[in-house]
Design an enzyme around this catalytic site. Structure first.
Site, PDB file in Angstrom:
ATOM      1  N   HIS A  76       0.846  -1.205   0.000  1.00  0.00           N
ATOM      2  CA  HIS A  76       0.000   0.000   0.000  1.00  0.00           C
ATOM      3  C   HIS A  76       0.874   1.245   0.000  1.00  0.00           C
ATOM      4  CE1 HIS A  76       0.437   0.909   4.373  1.00  0.00           C
ATOM      5  NE2 HIS A  76       0.377  -0.399   4.565  1.00  0.00           N
ATOM      6  N   ASP A  78       0.072   4.462   1.090  1.00  0.00           N
ATOM      7  CA  ASP A  78      -0.089   5.488   2.122  1.00  0.00           C
ATOM      8  C   ASP A  78       0.674   5.139   3.382  1.00  0.00           C
ATOM      9  OD1 ASP A  78      -2.027   3.357   2.371  1.00  0.00           O
ATOM     10  OD2 ASP A  78      -2.990   4.519   3.963  1.00  0.00           O
ATOM     11  N   ASP A 115       6.371   1.150   6.760  1.00  0.00           N
ATOM     12  CA  ASP A 115       5.055   0.534   6.614  1.00  0.00           C
ATOM     13  C   ASP A 115       4.243   1.431   5.696  1.00  0.00           C
ATOM     14  OD1 ASP A 115       2.552  -0.610   6.877  1.00  0.00           O
ATOM     15  OD2 ASP A 115       2.234   0.098   8.923  1.00  0.00           O
ATOM     16  N   GLU A 145      -4.805   2.257   2.723  1.00  0.00           N
ATOM     17  CA  GLU A 145      -4.924   1.034   3.520  1.00  0.00           C
ATOM     18  C   GLU A 145      -5.078   1.360   4.999  1.00  0.00           C
ATOM     19  OE1 GLU A 145      -3.164  -2.274   6.035  1.00  0.00           O
ATOM     20  OE2 GLU A 145      -2.558  -0.185   5.807  1.00  0.00           O
ATOM     21  N   GLU A 146      -4.339   2.356   5.465  1.00  0.00           N
ATOM     22  CA  GLU A 146      -4.252   2.617   6.899  1.00  0.00           C
ATOM     23  C   GLU A 146      -5.559   3.148   7.493  1.00  0.00           C
ATOM     24  OE1 GLU A 146      -1.936   1.538   8.534  1.00  0.00           O
ATOM     25  OE2 GLU A 146      -0.023   1.664   7.489  1.00  0.00           O
ATOM     26  N   ASP A 169       3.647  -6.653   3.180  1.00  0.00           N
ATOM     27  CA  ASP A 169       3.278  -5.752   4.267  1.00  0.00           C
ATOM     28  C   ASP A 169       3.393  -6.398   5.636  1.00  0.00           C
ATOM     29  OD1 ASP A 169       2.397  -3.427   5.484  1.00  0.00           O
ATOM     30  OD2 ASP A 169       0.275  -3.826   5.148  1.00  0.00           O
ATOM     31  N   HIS A 457       3.328   3.013  12.902  1.00  0.00           N
ATOM     32  CA  HIS A 457       2.267   3.941  13.289  1.00  0.00           C
ATOM     33  C   HIS A 457       2.683   4.869  14.417  1.00  0.00           C
ATOM     34  CE1 HIS A 457      -0.952   0.851  11.723  1.00  0.00           C
ATOM     35  NE2 HIS A 457      -0.023   1.138  10.829  1.00  0.00           N
TER      36      HIS A 457
END
Length: 486
Positions: A76, A78, A115, A145-146, A169, A457
């Site tokens: 992904h 983003d 990530d 995705e997030e 991922d 994150h």
């Protein structure tokens, strides 16, 4: 810059560095979408943006390998936009500043975006390398995705042509993921009519910050403190003992991040301000004791501020505080057949109370649909008792493990051949897009793997340099060994 780009394998680190220079927070992906399209044109592979905003690339098979099964490389585009409190970084305009620290690549003051930037960088490396041997390859680089797997959820059902999906991922090198949890967004709201504040009262801003935070799937079982859940303990005691009143509350920013900071604006009689400060000191000591060995940087303090004109009515305040206190946060239970893996959990990620509006946002996860329904009803019941309206969105199913997967056994075989070690088969509690894609393409053979990353994150996100080279070696070897298509 040169230090990062000179790491091995240079192809991946060069591409990853290029990605760090393109703003790509969830919800603001125009620049990265164009960057990927321009890259594909430059290296001479077919590429397009699909109706969902995903970027798809296609590279034909090497000479003599046209009869191999088609492989879809998936990641992904983003990244989660988290920054330190002191940082002025603007994720929509500013580049990430990566640096090397004792074998890890980190970012200065922000999330790194490894990530899933390392997965995208690996895909770019495959697309540009003319020396690789492989069958037909597609790349699926999904959007957003997030924040809800929107790109995967909106993926056209007839777009992909491949037989095998390699999701890039995962975040622990040497582990091969064959299943993951489903998830659902839960939002509870309550509007109210503000009331006048007693003009004789003082006002204080109570701040709890400096918590470790973390990924609400990968790290939910580690006992890390949730800022919203810990602050409510203090606020309730301040209300009960010191006649405090709630004016506003702001805690957390992203659903899939354990909140590291929360603050509440309280009013109270002026003669109780000193006692409130003493109570905060007591609570800081209490939190340091309760989370010893887990949290090391807790900051908890009160500051005098200008008294606001309005505040939350008593009955609404009490209902909201009760709802925060009662709301389940953390692990519900582990998977009985995989007792080291979380089955069901929830993360009380975001609370905003101000100006007559209150919003609570939660991400609940489970690898079982019946248990996902259970946690939703549990939380609905909690918030309904507080008079809140509850809505759900973004539901996605779990990914059921397939231990007989052909591509899994090829990966394990090549991993053993290259490194002399046995790979570990794993089921993750973190949600992966594999489950959503499988819902549209049920015949795909799917495995997820990747280099080691820690604390995604969060501003402590870091990628272990030593794992990226073997990850690249395994990816190349597996592409070369993909079986013939029958």
């Amino acid at each position: 810059m040169n230090e990062i780009q000179n790491l091995n394998p240079k192809c991946i680190w060069k591409n990853f560095y290029a990605l760090t220079q393109v703003p790509r927070p969830s919800g603001h992906l125009e620049k990265i979408q164009q960057f990927l399209l321009d890259f594909a044109k430059e290296v001479g592979v077919e590429a397009f943006k699909d109706p969902a905003g995903n970027i798809v690339m296609r590279k034909p098979a090497s000479a003599g390998m046209e009869n191999r099964k088609g492989v879809i490389l998936q990641a992904h585009m983003d990244m989660v936009p988290e920054r330190d409190t002191e940082s002025t970084h603007n994720f929509e305009t500013d580049p990430i500043r990566p640096w090397i620290d004792n074998g890890w690549v980190k970012a200065k003051g922000t999330t790194l975006g490894a990530d899933n930037g390392l997965g995208v960088a690996a895909i770019m490396s495959v697309m540009e390398d003319k020396s690789l041997k492989h069958g037909p390859i597609e790349a699926l680089i999904t959007r957003d995705e997030e924040t809800g797997m929107f790109g995967a959820n909106e993926l056209p059902a007839s777009e992909l042509q491949g037989d095998i999906l390699l999701n890039l991922d995962s975040e622990t090198w040497g582990k091969f993921v064959i299943g993951s949890a489903g998830g659902i967004d839960i939002t509870a709201t309550l509007d109210y009519q503000e009331v006048d504040t007693d003009p004789e009262d003082a006002a204080v801003l109570v701040t709890l910050k400096g918590l470790r935070s973390g990924h609400s799937g990968l790290e939910i079982h580690e006992g890390r403190a949730n800022a919203n859940k810990q602050l409510v303990r203090f606020v309730r005691e301040a209300i009960e003992q010191l006649d405090a009143r709630l004016t506003s509350w702001h805690g957390g920013k992203v659903r899939n991040v354990i909140p590291y900071k929360a603050e509440a604006l309280l009013t109270l009689p002026k003669e109780n301000v000193e006692a409130l400060g003493e109570l905060a000191e007591d609570w800081l000591a209490e939190l340091n004791s309760q989370f010893k060995g887990i949290e090391t940087g807790i900051k908890f303090y009160v500051e005098r501020v200008e008294t606001p004109a309005k505040q939350v009515p008593v009955e609404i305040q009490d209902n909201l505080i009760d709802a925060i206190y009662a709301c389940h946060d953390g692990v519900v239970r582990m998977i009985p057949s995989y007792p080291s893996v979380v089955e069901t959990s929830s993360n009380l990620a975001i609370i905003d109370i101000e100006d007559g509006h209150s919003v609570f946002k939660i991400l609940a996860r489970s690898s079982r649909e019946d248990m996902k329904d259970y946690i939703v009803k549990m939380l609905e019941s909690c918030f309904n008792m507080a008079g809140m309206k509850v809505e759900t969105a973004g539901s996605y199913s779990g990914w059921d493990p397939n231990p007989d997967s052909e591509i899994l056994h090829l990966l394990l075989k090549d991993y053993k051949k290259l490194f002399g070690l046995d790979g570990i088969i794993q089921v993750d509690h973190a949600g992966l897009e594999c489950s959503v894609i499988l819902g549209k393409y049920p015949n795909l053979d799917v495995v997820s793997f990747g280099p080691t990353m820690k604390s995604p994150h969060t501003t402590s996100e870091r990628a272990l340099i030593a794992t990226v080279e073997p990850f690249w070696q395994l990816l190349k070897k597996t592409l070369e060994d993909i079986p013939r298509k029958e």
